[in-house]
Scaffold this motif. Structure first.
Motif, PDB file in Angstrom:
ATOM      1  N   SER A  28       0.835  -1.197   0.000  1.00 22.03           N
ATOM      2  CA  SER A  28       0.000   0.000   0.000  1.00 22.03           C
ATOM      3  C   SER A  28       0.872   1.249   0.000  1.00 22.03           C
ATOM      4  O   SER A  28       2.058   1.196   0.330  1.00 22.03           O
ATOM      5  CB  SER A  28      -0.939   0.011   1.209  1.00 22.03           C
ATOM      6  N   ILE A  29       0.270   2.387  -0.392  1.00 26.04           N
ATOM      7  CA  ILE A  29       0.964   3.678  -0.424  1.00 26.04           C
ATOM      8  C   ILE A  29       0.109   4.694   0.317  1.00 26.04           C
ATOM      9  O   ILE A  29      -1.059   4.898  -0.025  1.00 26.04           O
ATOM     10  CB  ILE A  29       1.205   4.170  -1.863  1.00 26.04           C
ATOM     11  N   ALA A  30       0.677   5.330   1.333  1.00 26.51           N
ATOM     12  CA  ALA A  30       0.003   6.397   2.072  1.00 26.51           C
ATOM     13  C   ALA A  30       0.576   7.731   1.591  1.00 26.51           C
ATOM     14  O   ALA A  30       1.772   7.992   1.742  1.00 26.51           O
ATOM     15  CB  ALA A  30       0.205   6.232   3.569  1.00 26.51           C
ATOM     16  N   ILE A  31      -0.273   8.583   0.995  1.00 28.58           N
ATOM     17  CA  ILE A  31       0.187   9.798   0.323  1.00 28.58           C
ATOM     18  C   ILE A  31      -0.387  11.029   1.011  1.00 28.58           C
ATOM     19  O   ILE A  31      -1.593  11.111   1.260  1.00 28.58           O
ATOM     20  CB  ILE A  31      -0.241   9.790  -1.163  1.00 28.58           C
ATOM     21  N   THR A  32       0.479  11.989   1.318  1.00 29.92           N
ATOM     22  CA  THR A  32       0.055  13.289   1.842  1.00 29.92           C
ATOM     23  C   THR A  32       0.678  14.381   0.985  1.00 29.92           C
ATOM     24  O   THR A  32       1.724  14.179   0.356  1.00 29.92           O
ATOM     25  CB  THR A  32       0.480  13.480   3.307  1.00 29.92           C
ATOM     26  N   THR A  82       6.656  -2.323  -1.565  1.00 27.64           N
ATOM     27  CA  THR A  82       7.128  -3.601  -1.036  1.00 27.64           C
ATOM     28  C   THR A  82       5.934  -4.432  -0.588  1.00 27.64           C
ATOM     29  O   THR A  82       4.994  -3.904   0.008  1.00 27.64           O
ATOM     30  CB  THR A  82       8.082  -3.376   0.153  1.00 27.64           C
ATOM     31  N   ALA A  83       5.974  -5.723  -0.892  1.00 26.26           N
ATOM     32  CA  ALA A  83       4.861  -6.611  -0.551  1.00 26.26           C
ATOM     33  C   ALA A  83       4.604  -6.605   0.956  1.00 26.26           C
ATOM     34  O   ALA A  83       5.538  -6.635   1.766  1.00 26.26           O
ATOM     35  CB  ALA A  83       5.153  -8.026  -1.033  1.00 26.26           C
ATOM     36  N   ASP A  84       3.321  -6.531   1.309  1.00 28.72           N
ATOM     37  CA  ASP A  84       2.861  -6.611   2.703  1.00 28.72           C
ATOM     38  C   ASP A  84       3.376  -5.457   3.566  1.00 28.72           C
ATOM     39  O   ASP A  84       3.434  -5.571   4.791  1.00 28.72           O
ATOM     40  CB  ASP A  84       3.264  -7.948   3.339  1.00 28.72           C
ATOM     41  N   LYS A  85       3.751  -4.330   2.922  1.00 28.78           N
ATOM     42  CA  LYS A  85       4.211  -3.168   3.681  1.00 28.78           C
ATOM     43  C   LYS A  85       3.556  -1.899   3.146  1.00 28.78           C
ATOM     44  O   LYS A  85       3.103  -1.855   2.006  1.00 28.78           O
ATOM     45  CB  LYS A  85       5.734  -3.033   3.615  1.00 28.78           C
ATOM     46  N   ILE A 140      -1.705  -2.580  -4.133  1.00 22.18           N
ATOM     47  CA  ILE A 140      -0.829  -2.124  -5.212  1.00 22.18           C
ATOM     48  C   ILE A 140       0.247  -3.186  -5.439  1.00 22.18           C
ATOM     49  O   ILE A 140       0.935  -3.578  -4.491  1.00 22.18           O
ATOM     50  CB  ILE A 140      -0.172  -0.774  -4.867  1.00 22.18           C
ATOM     51  N   PRO A 141       0.411  -3.688  -6.670  1.00 27.22           N
ATOM     52  CA  PRO A 141       1.439  -4.703  -6.928  1.00 27.22           C
ATOM     53  C   PRO A 141       2.828  -4.217  -6.519  1.00 27.22           C
ATOM     54  O   PRO A 141       3.182  -3.056  -6.746  1.00 27.22           O
ATOM     55  CB  PRO A 141       1.349  -4.918  -8.445  1.00 27.22           C
ATOM     56  N   ALA A 142       3.580  -5.099  -5.886  1.00 27.01           N
ATOM     57  CA  ALA A 142       4.939  -4.743  -5.471  1.00 27.01           C
ATOM     58  C   ALA A 142       5.786  -4.393  -6.691  1.00 27.01           C
ATOM     59  O   ALA A 142       5.630  -4.962  -7.767  1.00 27.01           O
ATOM     60  CB  ALA A 142       5.562  -5.901  -4.700  1.00 27.01           C
ATOM     61  N   GLY A 143       6.664  -3.416  -6.517  1.00 27.77           N
ATOM     62  CA  GLY A 143       7.522  -2.970  -7.610  1.00 27.77           C
ATOM     63  C   GLY A 143       7.500  -1.462  -7.741  1.00 27.77           C
ATOM     64  O   GLY A 143       7.006  -0.749  -6.861  1.00 27.77           O
TER      65      GLY A 143
END
Length: 223
Positions: free
Chosen positions: A48-52, A101-104, A77-80
């Motif tokens: 996942s991506i946390a965006i501010t 990163t996967a699972d992060k 979101i696919p890792a990469g």
């Protein structure tokens, strides 16, 4: 007699040889190939991506697709590596690459720089029209805003100056009001200036817009 005596042992040996040949794997025979086991390709996983953003409310594009406005958390979101773009009217666009990163959860914080107007000017025509004794100068063209911020109270200042400095009192200036120009806007203008017969002039035209309490000059051209 001798053959009859050893016939039974010979038959037993022959049977054992045939059985051994039958049990041999076909993969050991000439001209045959064995199938190799393949290892399955592991799946990349998801993160996942946390965006501010500062200021808040910037539009978020991931890999060219609008996802919403910041603050925003994108999941599954696919890792990469992915391309991330944040944009907001009046601010410079922010582009970057983010690695998931996967699972992060990957945290991204962007501060957008406030943009400015950028005015460009074109002259498509400048013609002298004679009406009566004194000529009339007609000038036309386009003005556009290629910046990131809107330009307010945009205007053109057109000046016709006599080439002979002794005749500088015959200078003619006219202001053509354009109005607000948002980023990407383009407007056409046509203006006329009354000149004096028999005087040679050189012309200039420049853009201006308001920035707070003052007028700021933009592009200019001579004709």
């Amino acid at each position: 007699m001798l053959f009859m005596r050893y016939r039974a042992p010979l038959i037993c040996l022959l049977v054992l040889a045939l059985l051994s040949a039958g049990c041999a794997s076909t993969t050991d025979l000439p001209g045959t190939t064995s199938q190799k086991k393949t290892t399955p390709t592991p799946t990349p996983g998801y993160g996942s991506i946390a965006i501010t953003s500062s200021p808040i409310g910037a539009e978020v594009y991931l890999d060219g697709e609008l996802k919403g406005t910041a603050p925003l958390t994108l999941t599954d979101i696919p890792a990469g590596k992915h391309t991330l773009c944040l944009t907001k009217i009046g601010y410079v666009e922010s582009n970057s690459t983010v690695t998931v990163t996967a699972d992060k959860e990957t945290k991204v914080s962007k501060s957008l720089r406030q943009g400015k107007p950028k005015l460009s000017l074109d002259i498509t025509g400048s013609n002298m029209i004679y009406q009566g004794m004194d000529p009339l100068m007609e000038i036309s063209g386009t003005v556009r805003n290629t910046g990131e911020e809107s330009a307010f109270e945009t205007r053109l200042v057109i000046t016709m100056t006599p080439k002979d400095s002794k005749e500088k009192n015959l200078k003619v200036t006219k202001i053509h009001v354009i109005g607000p120009l948002n980023p990407g806007d383009e407007k056409r203008y046509v203006e006329h200036l009354q000149l004096k017969r028999g005087i040679e002039y050189r012309g200039t035209i420049k853009c201006e817009y308001r920035d707070g309490s003052k007028m700021v000059s933009g592009a200019s051209k001579s004709f």
